[in-house]
Structures are given as structure tokens and as C-alpha cells.
Design an enzyme around this catalytic site. Structure first.
Site, PDB file in Angstrom:
ATOM      1  N   ASP A   2       0.829  -1.211   0.000  1.00 36.09           N
ATOM      2  CA  ASP A   2       0.000   0.000   0.000  1.00 36.09           C
ATOM      3  C   ASP A   2       0.861   1.258   0.000  1.00 36.09           C
ATOM      4  OD1 ASP A   2      -2.322   1.381  -0.091  1.00 36.09           O
ATOM      5  OD2 ASP A   2      -2.983   0.888   1.941  1.00 36.09           O
ATOM      6  N   HIS A  19       2.992   2.854  -8.910  1.00 36.02           N
ATOM      7  CA  HIS A  19       2.802   1.410  -9.079  1.00 36.02           C
ATOM      8  C   HIS A  19       4.017   0.798  -9.763  1.00 36.02           C
ATOM      9  CE1 HIS A  19      -1.186   1.859  -7.612  1.00 36.02           C
ATOM     10  NE2 HIS A  19      -1.700   2.407  -8.697  1.00 36.02           N
ATOM     11  N   LEU A 113      11.352 -20.668  -3.411  1.00 36.66           N
ATOM     12  CA  LEU A 113      10.274 -19.778  -2.961  1.00 36.66           C
ATOM     13  C   LEU A 113       9.001 -19.977  -3.791  1.00 36.66           C
ATOM     14  CD1 LEU A 113       9.325 -17.124  -1.425  1.00 36.66           C
ATOM     15  CD2 LEU A 113      10.238 -15.880  -3.391  1.00 36.66           C
TER      16      LEU A 113
HETATM   17  C1  IPE Z   1      -1.320   0.032  -3.489  1.00 36.54           C
HETATM   18  O1  IPE Z   1      -1.128   1.397  -3.570  1.00 36.54           O
HETATM   19  C2  IPE Z   1      -1.400  -0.648  -4.821  1.00 36.54           C
HETATM   20  C3  IPE Z   1      -2.713  -1.178  -5.206  1.00 36.54           C
HETATM   21  C4  IPE Z   1      -3.772  -1.222  -4.446  1.00 36.54           C
HETATM   22  C5  IPE Z   1      -2.842  -1.676  -6.551  1.00 36.54           C
HETATM   23  P1  IPE Z   1      -2.365   2.385  -3.609  1.00 36.54           P
HETATM   24  O2  IPE Z   1      -2.728   2.595  -5.027  1.00 36.54           O
HETATM   25  O3  IPE Z   1      -3.452   1.892  -2.739  1.00 36.54           O
HETATM   26  O4  IPE Z   1      -1.714   3.714  -3.021  1.00 36.54           O
HETATM   27  P2  IPE Z   1      -2.418   4.800  -2.081  1.00 36.54           P
HETATM   28  O5  IPE Z   1      -3.075   4.094  -0.949  1.00 36.54           O
HETATM   29  O6  IPE Z   1      -3.389   5.556  -2.930  1.00 36.54           O
HETATM   30  O7  IPE Z   1      -1.268   5.649  -1.622  1.00 36.54           O
HETATM   31 MG    MG Z   2      -4.071   2.279  -0.831  1.00 37.46          MG
END
Ligand code: IPE
Ligand code: MG
Length: 222
Positions: A2, A19, A113
């Protein structure tokens, strides 16, 4: 995993950039797991709820998934990594499924793994699909089949995979967000403010050190 979006925002970049950088953290954690003989590493990549994000972001994440699956084939081979994807396949594109299946088959006999990517997954979905399949088996048998915890776990999408010992949540959030609800019954939780794109080997090391200091009693005394 996250915090990708917040990380990108802090850099004045698009969410997808976060991402993308997050895949570097995945690589680092896999490397750490291989180096330290960790047997199972599961990553919550995309939840059922994430389908409700803007279409652009969903498409970007699916493309990134496809790119990563294909791009890491060589890493899996070199490091003896068995690759698995778990989640609601009915919502994934044919092209993505084809490639996931190819890499799963390719790595099925690897014994190092096991890397599990939870994609289009949610804990409630898993419990529901397991219940439906159990009910279908009862119908087919024409009677109520015996069911215990071990038997039910065999219907879950994670069948054959041990329950997680440690669950790490990044970015300061302290909730389970519909992750492995059944499987986390006795899992140790670790929270860190580090945003996922910044999460590297030393952060994983800290989480494992914290885990190693804990005493797991499973509801018993000593
Ligand atoms: C996590 O990062 C990745 C996925 C859920 C795909 P977020 O996209 O939730 O990032 P924030 O929470 O908006 O910072
Ligand atoms: Mg998030």
C-alpha cells in the site's frame, strides 16, 4: 503493498508511476526471500474492491501485471521460484490469464520460494467461492458431506499453502482490508509507515526481526 499513489503524489507524479516503482520493491522482497530461504511470499496486488478505481488506473495495473509476469520469467527460472496467482479469474482478461497460466505451468515444478500474487482477490470472495463449491459437492453427493476446518481450507483458493506467519502492511494503514480473512486467524501483524515504493530489503528485515521477538501461543498458555 500500500502507498503507491501517495508516494507518487509526493513526487508530483501520476499514480501509475508509483505502481511502477512498486515493482522494484517486489523484486527486492523476492530477492530477500530467496536469500533467506523464506518458503512462501504472498503479495496483495489487486483487491476485488480495486476494480472500482478509475478505468485508466485499473488498465494500467493490469498492463503492469502482464509486463511483470512476462518480464520475470527468467528471474523465476534462475532462482527456482514457483509462481502462483490467486483470485477471481472471471474478471481478468483472456490475454492476462493465458500468460499467467503459461508462467504458472513453467514454474510449477520449482521447489524454492513460492511467490503468490493475490490478484482480483478478497477474503470474503474466497470464503464464498469455497462455500459454493462445498455446497455443489454436497448436491452432487446427494447428502451433507462432513466438513471440518481442514476440509473447508481445502476449498479455499489458497488450498495447499500454509497460513501466513506474518502479515506486513505498509503506508501506515492498520486494517486487514479484506485480505486472507480465514487464513490470518493466527497471523502476526506488522505495520509500518513506509510507503510501498520505498519498502526494501532493510524494511523487510525489520519486520522479520519484530516477528522473531514475538511469542505465539495460539490461545494457549505458554
Ligand atoms: C497500493 O497502492 C497498490 C494497489 C492497491 C494496486 P495504492 O494505489 O493503494 O496507493 P495509495 O493508498 O493511494 O497511496
Ligand atoms: Mg491504498
Amino acid at each position: 503493498m500500500d502507498g503507491n499513489g501517495r508516494w507518487a503524489k509526493k513526487q508530483g507524479k501520476m499514480r501509475l508511476y508509483g505502481h511502477n516503482v512498486g515493482t522494484e520493491s517486489v523484486r527486492a522482497c523476492c530477492e530477500y526471500a530467496v536469500e533467506h530461504g523464506i518458503r512462501y511470499l504472498s503479495l496483495f496486488a489487486f483487491s476485488e474492491e480495486n476494480w472500482n478505481r478509475p478505468q485508466d488506473e485499473v488498465n494500467g495495473l493490469m498492463e503492469l501485471m502482464l509486463k511483470s509476469v512476462l518480464g520475470e520469467r527468467e528471474t523465476f527460472r534462475k532462482n527456482n521460484i514457483r509462481f502462483r496467482v490467486i483470485g477471481d479469474r472471471s474478471r481478468l482478461s483472456g490475454q492476462l490469464l493465458e500468460n499467467i497460466d503459461m508462467v504458472q505451468d513453467e514454474t510449477a515444478s520449482y521447489t524454492g520460494l513460492t511467490l503468490i500474487v493475490m490478484l482480483s482477490y478478497s477474503g470474503k470472495w474466497d470464503i464464498l467461492q469455497a462455500s459454493r463449491r462445498y455446497a455443489a459437492d454436497c448436491l452432487a453427493a446427494g447428502k451433507e458431506l462432513p466438513l471440518d476446518e481442514t476440509g473447508f481450507a481445502a476449498y479455499l483458493a489458497t488450498a495447499g499453502i500454509p497460513d501466513p506467519d506474518l502479515m506486513i502492511r505498509t503506508s501506515g494503514e492498520q486494517r486487514i482490508s479484506n485480505y486472507m480473512l480465514w487464513q490470518c486467524a493466527y497471523t502476526e501483524f506488522y505495520y509500518t509507515p513506509v510507503l510501498w515504493p520505498d519498502f526494501r530489503k532493510n524494511d523487510l528485515e525489520l519486520a522479520i526481526q519484530s516477528y522473531n521477538r514475538r511469542e505465539r501461543r495460539y490461545g494457549k498458555v505458554e
